[in-house]
Design a protein around this motif. Structure first.
Motif, PDB file in Angstrom:
ATOM      1  N   GLY A 129      11.555 -15.271   9.398  1.00  0.00           N
ATOM      2  CA  GLY A 129      11.218 -13.950   8.884  1.00  0.00           C
ATOM      3  C   GLY A 129      11.594 -13.740   7.434  1.00  0.00           C
ATOM      4  O   GLY A 129      11.055 -12.859   6.768  1.00  0.00           O
ATOM      5  N   THR A 130      12.535 -14.522   6.922  1.00  0.00           N
ATOM      6  CA  THR A 130      12.973 -14.397   5.526  1.00  0.00           C
ATOM      7  C   THR A 130      13.189 -15.785   4.936  1.00  0.00           C
ATOM      8  O   THR A 130      13.300 -16.781   5.656  1.00  0.00           O
ATOM      9  CB  THR A 130      14.299 -13.617   5.418  1.00  0.00           C
ATOM     10  N   GLY A 131      13.282 -15.829   3.617  1.00  0.00           N
ATOM     11  CA  GLY A 131      13.564 -17.098   2.949  1.00  0.00           C
ATOM     12  C   GLY A 131      14.903 -17.663   3.365  1.00  0.00           C
ATOM     13  O   GLY A 131      15.060 -18.881   3.497  1.00  0.00           O
ATOM     14  N   PHE A 132      15.894 -16.798   3.591  1.00  0.00           N
ATOM     15  CA  PHE A 132      17.206 -17.269   4.017  1.00  0.00           C
ATOM     16  C   PHE A 132      17.124 -17.979   5.357  1.00  0.00           C
ATOM     17  O   PHE A 132      17.682 -19.060   5.545  1.00  0.00           O
ATOM     18  CB  PHE A 132      18.194 -16.102   4.110  1.00  0.00           C
ATOM     19  N   MET A 162      17.712 -22.631   8.697  1.00  0.00           N
ATOM     20  CA  MET A 162      17.326 -23.327   9.925  1.00  0.00           C
ATOM     21  C   MET A 162      16.731 -24.688   9.575  1.00  0.00           C
ATOM     22  O   MET A 162      15.512 -24.857   9.484  1.00  0.00           O
ATOM     23  CB  MET A 162      16.323 -22.492  10.720  1.00  0.00           C
ATOM     24  N   GLY A 163      17.586 -25.668   9.364  1.00  0.00           N
ATOM     25  CA  GLY A 163      17.117 -27.002   9.017  1.00  0.00           C
ATOM     26  C   GLY A 163      16.674 -27.063   7.571  1.00  0.00           C
ATOM     27  O   GLY A 163      16.941 -26.171   6.772  1.00  0.00           O
ATOM     28  N   GLU A 213      16.989 -11.623  -1.060  1.00  0.00           N
ATOM     29  CA  GLU A 213      17.911 -12.350  -1.937  1.00  0.00           C
ATOM     30  C   GLU A 213      18.746 -11.375  -2.759  1.00  0.00           C
ATOM     31  O   GLU A 213      19.937 -11.560  -2.956  1.00  0.00           O
ATOM     32  CB  GLU A 213      17.119 -13.281  -2.882  1.00  0.00           C
ATOM     33  N   ARG A 214      18.127 -10.310  -3.244  1.00  0.00           N
ATOM     34  CA  ARG A 214      18.874  -9.342  -4.067  1.00  0.00           C
ATOM     35  C   ARG A 214      19.904  -8.587  -3.256  1.00  0.00           C
ATOM     36  O   ARG A 214      20.953  -8.190  -3.747  1.00  0.00           O
ATOM     37  CB  ARG A 214      17.890  -8.354  -4.715  1.00  0.00           C
TER      38      ARG A 214
END
Length: 365
Positions: A229-232, A237-238, A362-363
């Motif tokens: 769902g997000t870049g993080f 996750m791998g 990210e912000r």
């Protein structure tokens, strides 16, 4: 019923920098399921587990188990079992005595207590070790004793606090499968905490990825990996390549995204509506890229890492980092740093993240 519900749970630690460990968390654990809290150190996963156990009290919000509000109920009145990272076995007691300790406080009739301990030892394949001391057991056997002691009380909820982190890699994998098998057989609602992504995906009905005290994604293991769902989440996750680009055209076959001047991908429609010119991030897993002499993508090799079952390449894709795995190196050979490779990218499993959503996340970190 032993459904667990966290409602708007916040935990603050007064006088500590970055004192909000968990921030307005809402989470439901359905009866009989195993949910894993996953995230980096300091994300709030252990604090969340400790609040369910009763070792920490929420600053705000409520926790219910089977419809009963246990937010301020003492640890010993919650009917919750816990398996610790350190096992916490009593060295001066035998295996049987360690397991028996869990039910002594229940004041059961002696025959019932003996039968329950015997049954639990059999379930955990520990009957033959009943008279041994913990020091004469392997790490995996000690872990089973700790689990037996937790389940012999027949708790409504079972908690696991990184229970496999002290084991070596091979034993950890074997015990991971064993713990899941036992949990399914017993049908106990369970909350599991780990920072190991592969462990979380292998044993969970749902994976809850946390960062900075909030839930980034709550989903099935498959969706957390394949549809982050997000870049993080994608990067946590791998391994993942987060390639930035712009929506070039909206076609019947999918969304065409221009990654670089020489690289474009036609991707399946996702959960969002896109328009021409939208900035997006494309999540491309390394296993979906392969060396292909007829491929349309060129990448310059920057680093080569031999991993046994595969070779990992870190490459430069027109200014963007791109990692991929070559499992066919026995046939194709191993490239060297500085060499240019032709690649093919399987666009079907590629997942698009809206650029503004990823940047906002990210912000907020």
């Amino acid at each position: 019923m032993s459904k667990v519900i966290f409602s708007n749970i916040t935990k603050r630690f007064p006088g500590v920098a970055g004192a909000t460990a968990v921030d307005r968390l809402n989470l439901t654990i359905e009866e009989g399921t195993l949910v894993t809290l996953l995230g980096p150190s300091g994300c709030g996963k252990t604090t969340t587990l400790r609040m369910l156990a009763g070792f920490e009290t929420p600053s705000d919000g409520t926790i219910t188990i089977g419809g009963r509000d246990v937010t301020n109920v003492p640890v010993n009145a919650r009917n919750v079992g816990m398996v610790f990272q350190s096992y916490a076995l009593f060295p001066h007691m035998s295996v049987r005595e360690n397991v028996e300790y869990g039910v002594r406080l229940l004041n059961l009739p002696r025959n019932e207590m003996r039968d329950r301990v015997d049954s639990t030892l059999e379930t955990m394949a520990l009957a033959q070790y009943a008279d041994r001391s913990p020091s004469r057991l392997s790490g995996g056997q000690q872990q089973r004793v700790a689990l037996a002691r937790a389940v012999v009380t027949q708790p409504k909820v079972l908690l696991f606090d990184e229970p496999l982190s002290n084991l070596d890699a091979q034993l950890r994998e074997r015990m991971r499968d064993e713990l899941r098998s036992i949990q399914l057989r017993l049908g106990i609602t369970s909350l599991y905490v780990t920072h190991d992504q592969s462990e979380a995906m292998a044993i969970s009905d749902r994976v809850v990825v946390m960062r900075n005290g909030i839930i980034e994604q709550d989903d099935t293991p498959l969706n957390v990996y394949a549809r982050p769902g997000t870049g993080f989440v994608a990067e946590f996750m791998g391994k993942a390549n987060i390639l930035t680009g712009k929506v070039e055209t909206i076609e019947q076959s999918g969304i065409r995204v221009r990654i670089t001047p020489t690289v474009a991908l036609t991707l399946p429609y996702g959960d969002h509506a896109y328009r021409q010119g939208d900035e997006v991030r494309c999540v491309v897993r390394p296993e979906h890229i392969r060396v292909d002499p007829e491929g349309t993508v060129e990448a310059k090799v920057r680093r080569v890492v031999f991993q046994g079952a595969h070779v990992e390449y870190l490459t430069d894709l027109d200014g963007q980092d791109c990692v991929f795995l070559d499992t066919d190196y026995h046939r194709t050979g191993v490239a060297e740093a500085g060499q240019t490779l032709r690649l093919s990218i399987d666009s079907r499993p590629v997942w698009i993240l809206p650029q503004n959503k990823a940047d906002a996340m990210e912000r907020a970190a």
